[in-house]
Design an enzyme around this catalytic site. Sequence first.
Site, PDB file in Angstrom:
ATOM      1  N   TYR A  48      -4.702   0.134  -7.728  1.00 53.38           N
ATOM      2  CA  TYR A  48      -3.330   0.550  -8.076  1.00 53.38           C
ATOM      3  C   TYR A  48      -2.861  -0.056  -9.401  1.00 53.38           C
ATOM      4  O   TYR A  48      -1.831   0.347  -9.947  1.00 53.38           O
ATOM      5  CB  TYR A  48      -2.342   0.192  -6.955  1.00 53.38           C
ATOM      6  CG  TYR A  48      -2.687   0.774  -5.596  1.00 53.38           C
ATOM      7  CD1 TYR A  48      -3.525   1.874  -5.472  1.00 53.38           C
ATOM      8  CD2 TYR A  48      -2.167   0.221  -4.426  1.00 53.38           C
ATOM      9  CE1 TYR A  48      -3.852   2.389  -4.235  1.00 53.38           C
ATOM     10  CE2 TYR A  48      -2.482   0.741  -3.172  1.00 53.38           C
ATOM     11  CZ  TYR A  48      -3.331   1.828  -3.082  1.00 53.38           C
ATOM     12  OH  TYR A  48      -3.641   2.334  -1.851  1.00 53.38           O
ATOM     13  N   LYS A  77      -7.584  -3.936  -1.200  1.00 52.74           N
ATOM     14  CA  LYS A  77      -8.769  -3.079  -1.008  1.00 52.74           C
ATOM     15  C   LYS A  77      -9.784  -3.261  -2.128  1.00 52.74           C
ATOM     16  O   LYS A  77      -9.411  -3.395  -3.291  1.00 52.74           O
ATOM     17  CB  LYS A  77      -8.332  -1.604  -0.940  1.00 52.74           C
ATOM     18  CG  LYS A  77      -7.206  -1.365   0.042  1.00 52.74           C
ATOM     19  CD  LYS A  77      -6.822   0.081   0.188  1.00 52.74           C
ATOM     20  CE  LYS A  77      -5.476   0.190   0.891  1.00 52.74           C
ATOM     21  NZ  LYS A  77      -4.304   0.063  -0.008  1.00 52.74           N
TER      22      LYS A  77
END
Length: 317
Positions: A48, A77
């Site tokens: 992100y 993640k």
Amino acid sequence: MDKFKFRNGDEMPALGLGTWKSNPGEVYAVVREAIKIGYRHIDCAAFYGNEPEIGQAFVDAFDAGDVKREDLWVTSKLWNNAHLKKDVRPALEKTLKDLQLDYLDLYLIHWPVALKPGVQFPSSVNDFLSLDDAPTAATWEAMEACAKNGLSKHIGVSNFSIKKIRELLDDCEIKPEVNQIELHPFHQQPEMLEFCNKENIVLTAYSPLGSTDRPPQFKDPNEPSLLGNPTIVEIAHANGFSSAQVLIRWAIQRGTSVIPKSVNSVRLKQNFDSAAISLSNEDMEKIAALEAKGRLITGKFWDAPELGYSVATLWDE
Ligand code: A2P
């Protein structure tokens, strides 16, 4: 707030804050505000591109006494370009450095897709690693090592099919405890929910509001609106809720965790308040009837059939 209890007694709040598409420049204020509102579960990912700013928000929230580290559930993640066994721990350490944390509560393999080290997003088949070169089982072993040495308290997967989870379960020391996937009334995946309930795997619902703010390469311009769906709107009006609240509460009430994203303080609060509302069985059934196998994040960007990657092999459908 509903919580999911894990084997070691740790509890993950069902409702978390999604941070995909929350840009640097705005995400600091969002995370500070969310923590003040009461969010105790923040969903992040290296991909992100905003973990350093989220990390600063954590540090300042801890310093201000808004929350203690142990009262916050932080997920991140592993990006696809760090699937090689030797790359997993460094990737997690980079995330910890960016988030300014000593440990994660949960670390997930973001996709069952491997890219060459250094490749952020593929532009051709040459950017992929085959699953022979980067087998998921080896990536999982490295994830297990991260759990054993305390870098992440829990480990899991994201965007994994039942088949791929079964393969992991057949050959693992530490079972995945979470699968984070797209879930909303147009794409409910009831077989996955049943399977995960049986295997004691928590399902987390991403894109619960339809992620209409996602970039064009992830989007079909003609896709139907979840927030504007007449059934959702009708249930919202009848109960004095917003459409978003109906969608969020539906996810929690069917037994999944859910991570709506917002960068707006009014909507952050509204979404958080969904955890405390309730939908009747009749409304839950009306929403269940909206199933349309309408996956929004199709995964078509992982397209390298020469190496075994396609939409069909991704979802095993
Ligand atoms: P914003 O960030 O401006 O609030 P998803 O969680 O499925 O990815 O959806 C995120 C999208 O939904 C964003 O465009 C976000 O806009 C919007 N959104 C978040 N909360 C609400 C809400 N309560 N009502 C309407 N739209 C919302």
